[in-house]
Scaffold this active site. Structure first.
Site, PDB file in Angstrom:
ATOM      1  N   ASP A  99      35.577  37.345  35.104  1.00  0.00           N
ATOM      2  CA  ASP A  99      35.174  36.000  35.536  1.00  0.00           C
ATOM      3  C   ASP A  99      33.652  35.844  35.506  1.00  0.00           C
ATOM      4  OD1 ASP A  99      37.869  35.468  36.045  1.00  0.00           O
ATOM      5  OD2 ASP A  99      37.684  35.995  38.166  1.00  0.00           O
TER       6      ASP A  99
ATOM      7  N   ASP B 226      41.576  40.250  41.309  1.00  0.00           N
ATOM      8  CA  ASP B 226      40.270  39.788  41.781  1.00  0.00           C
ATOM      9  C   ASP B 226      39.890  40.636  42.988  1.00  0.00           C
ATOM     10  OD1 ASP B 226      39.999  37.736  39.892  1.00  0.00           O
ATOM     11  OD2 ASP B 226      40.961  36.262  41.178  1.00  0.00           O
TER      12      ASP B 226
END
Length: 181
Positions: free
Chosen positions: A144, A131
């Site tokens: 995501d 991330d």
């Protein structure tokens, strides 16, 4: 000589092309941006882009959303495989552009994070998802974002009455016409 079977095959092929084309694009963009994040951001201080609202901050997420479930990471690849099988089954009835886009975004996002789970450290089925997009209240990645966009797309299509097969549940006479996109 314009029968439904002749019209349905090319339409179905277009829908499947849209679904899988979007999935591949999402997967490639996701993995490329994660490669850049690992190369350029890992070990670096967070980079502010829009004050404290958004920026880049490298994080290896061992869990699901918001880091939940980090002790059972092996279950996430299984869920992704089950959802993939569900999308393949649903695609047999696919006749809506909106559903093709939504399912393509979902499939690409699932596979983007699945690649991390399978091939990143600390090991197979336990890999941490990369991330790096910091939105102040959580850190995410392209996969995501695609999954979130898929959810919005499919909810909006459903609320507008667009069925998977392209029919309009609010106007039953429009079977297969996908009048809403």
């Amino acid at each position: 000589m314009n029968d439904d079977a002749t019209e349905t095959r090319p339409r179905r092929r277009r829908m499947l092309g849209t679904l899988f084309g979007i999935a591949v694009i999402v997967l490639v963009v996701d993995q490329f941006t994660k490669f850049l994040a690992v190369t350029l951001l890992e070990g670096q201080e967070p980079i502010s882009v829009i004050g404290t609202l958004a920026g880049f901050n490298f994080y290896r997420n061992p869990g699901a959303a918001l880091g939940l479930g980090s002790g059972v990471t092996w279950i996430f690849p299984l869920i992704a495989i089950i959802v993939f099988a569900g999308i393949i089954m649903l695609s047999r009835k696919l006749g809506s552009v909106a559903w093709a886009i939504g399912l393509g975004l979902l499939l690409g996002g699932l596979f983007g994070n699945l690649v991390d789970r399978l091939f990143r450290e600390p090991g197979f089925l336990h890999g941490a998802v990369v991330d790096f997009i910091d939105l102040s209240f959580f850190i995410c990645n392209v996969a995501d974002i695609a999954i979130s966009a898929a959810a919005v797309t499919l909810v909006v299509a459903s609320l507008k009455g667009i069925e998977l097969d392209g029919s309009d549940s609010k106007h039953p006479s429009t079977v297969g016409e996908d009048t809403h996109g």
